[in-house]
Design a protein around this motif. Structure first.
Motif, PDB file in Angstrom:
ATOM      1  N   VAL A   1      11.076 -11.858  -9.369  1.00 15.23           N
ATOM      2  CA  VAL A   1      12.005 -12.169  -8.279  1.00 15.23           C
ATOM      3  C   VAL A   1      13.223 -12.905  -8.829  1.00 15.23           C
ATOM      4  CG1 VAL A   1      12.338 -13.545  -6.194  1.00 15.23           C
ATOM      5  CG2 VAL A   1      10.275 -12.161  -6.463  1.00 15.23           C
ATOM      6  N   ASP A   2      12.987 -13.905  -9.689  1.00 10.82           N
ATOM      7  CA  ASP A   2      14.098 -14.661 -10.276  1.00 10.82           C
ATOM      8  C   ASP A   2      15.016 -13.746 -11.084  1.00 10.82           C
ATOM      9  OD1 ASP A   2      13.148 -16.997  -9.176  1.00 10.82           O
ATOM     10  OD2 ASP A   2      12.117 -17.657 -11.004  1.00 10.82           O
TER      11      ASP A   2
ATOM     12  N   TRP B   1      20.057 -10.700 -11.501  1.00  4.88           N
ATOM     13  CA  TRP B   1      20.763  -9.427 -11.684  1.00  4.88           C
ATOM     14  C   TRP B   1      21.789  -9.221 -10.576  1.00  4.88           C
ATOM     15  CZ3 TRP B   1      21.971  -4.958  -9.220  1.00  4.88           C
ATOM     16  CH2 TRP B   1      22.424  -3.896 -10.011  1.00  4.88           C
ATOM     17  N   LEU B   2      21.396  -9.487  -9.338  1.00  2.00           N
ATOM     18  CA  LEU B   2      22.315  -9.314  -8.210  1.00  2.00           C
ATOM     19  C   LEU B   2      23.526 -10.229  -8.331  1.00  2.00           C
ATOM     20  CD1 LEU B   2      19.771  -9.065  -5.261  1.00  2.00           C
ATOM     21  CD2 LEU B   2      21.251  -7.231  -6.088  1.00  2.00           C
TER      22      LEU B   2
ATOM     23  N   ILE C   1      14.404  -2.266  -4.225  1.00  2.57           N
ATOM     24  CA  ILE C   1      15.842  -1.996  -4.075  1.00  2.57           C
ATOM     25  C   ILE C   1      16.596  -2.403  -5.326  1.00  2.57           C
ATOM     26  CG2 ILE C   1      17.924  -2.536  -2.772  1.00  2.57           C
ATOM     27  CD1 ILE C   1      16.146  -2.998  -0.316  1.00  2.57           C
ATOM     28  N   VAL C   2      16.313  -3.615  -5.819  1.00  4.09           N
ATOM     29  CA  VAL C   2      17.033  -4.105  -7.000  1.00  4.09           C
ATOM     30  C   VAL C   2      16.707  -3.255  -8.227  1.00  4.09           C
ATOM     31  CG1 VAL C   2      17.467  -6.081  -8.489  1.00  4.09           C
ATOM     32  CG2 VAL C   2      17.059  -6.438  -6.046  1.00  4.09           C
ATOM     33  N   HIS C   3      15.438  -2.879  -8.379  1.00  5.57           N
ATOM     34  CA  HIS C   3      15.034  -2.006  -9.484  1.00  5.57           C
ATOM     35  C   HIS C   3      15.830  -0.707  -9.441  1.00  5.57           C
ATOM     36  CE1 HIS C   3      11.387  -0.587 -12.059  1.00  5.57           C
ATOM     37  NE2 HIS C   3      12.470   0.079 -12.396  1.00  5.57           N
ATOM     38  N   CYS C   4      15.952  -0.135  -8.259  1.00  2.00           N
ATOM     39  CA  CYS C   4      16.686   1.122  -8.090  1.00  2.00           C
ATOM     40  C   CYS C   4      18.161   0.943  -8.440  1.00  2.00           C
ATOM     41  CB  CYS C   4      16.526   1.617  -6.659  1.00  2.00           C
ATOM     42  SG  CYS C   4      17.174   3.281  -6.392  1.00  2.00           S
ATOM     43  N   LEU C   5      18.764  -0.127  -7.939  1.00  2.00           N
ATOM     44  CA  LEU C   5      20.181  -0.388  -8.224  1.00  2.00           C
ATOM     45  C   LEU C   5      20.419  -0.579  -9.719  1.00  2.00           C
ATOM     46  CD1 LEU C   5      21.113  -2.819  -5.304  1.00  2.00           C
ATOM     47  CD2 LEU C   5      21.844  -0.443  -5.571  1.00  2.00           C
TER      48      LEU C   5
END
Length: 219
Positions: free
Chosen positions: A185-186, A191-192, A135-139
């Motif tokens: 993960v970190d 990033w978030l 999800i984070v990669h996509c965002l």
């Protein structure tokens, strides 16, 4: 005989707008995943198209030219047999993991074309971590593109919750094999915490829609 001038509408690119030359248009779309653009015979037509947004028939000929399967008869916006409730302007993400923990990988799939947008792994991790990272990669990709409208589908309730809370509550033990994954993960959590996004994050309803299109098919 001189070629007639064309004008170019860029809906999704580095800087959306209307351009008078192909060189200017190319500078906005080359190398940009998900770029959306089209040429028009007059500036007025290009400006009208920009105001109206991406036309409904934009994708169908391109999908066929790409040599992919024909779009379903009931939809003209995707080559995939998506339920009518599913938005086609979307990326579906999923992860797969052999054992827990074990070799883990994740990917994102464009729901218009069925093409893989990104893929990472395998690395040692867990399925939940893979779903979160996907999800984070996509965002992050959509953020770099300036794309705030594309929906992101995930079938992981835990991963969606972790993203919403900007944390990853994994119990994966840190060791030589898992360290690279935990570093990812970190980075994802950082990033978030530093970035905002407007893209809708939607739970894929497997019980009604079947397996998510990004599924690795290893169940």
């Amino acid at each position: 005989m001189a070629a007639k001038q064309k004008f170019y509408t860029v809906w999704v690119g580095r800087k959306p707008g209307v351009y008078a030359t192909w060189a200017e248009c190319k500078a906005q779309v080359e190398g940009e995943k998900g770029a959306k653009y089209k040429s028009y015979p007059t500036c007025a037509a290009a400006e009208d198209a920009f105001r109206e947004g991406v036309p409904a028939d934009y994708y169908k000929p391109r999908l066929r030219q790409a040599g992919l399967q024909n779009p379903p008869e009931y939809r003209t916006d995707t080559v995939l047999p998506l339920p009518p409730q599913v938005v086609a302007d979307a990326i579906a993400v999923d992860a797969a993991c052999s054992k827990n923990p074990g070799p883990m990988e994740y990917r994102g799939v464009d729901l218009r074309t069925g093409a893989t947008v990104f893929h990472y792994g395998p690395v040692v991790g867990t399925n939940n971590i893979g779903e979160f990272l996907a999800i984070v990669h996509c965002l992050a990709i959509l953020k770099r593109q300036g794309n705030e409208h594309t929906t992101v589908y995930s079938d992981s309730r835990n991963a969606l919750l972790w993203v919403a809370k900007k944390e990853c509550k994994t119990k994966l033990e840190k060791n030589k094999e898992t360290l690279p994954t935990l570093q990812l993960v970190d980075r994802a959590v950082a990033w978030l915490q530093k970035n905002s996004y407007r893209n809708p994050l939607v739970k894929w309803r497997t019980e009604k829609w079947g397996e998510i299109p990004a599924d690795f098919g290893r169940k």
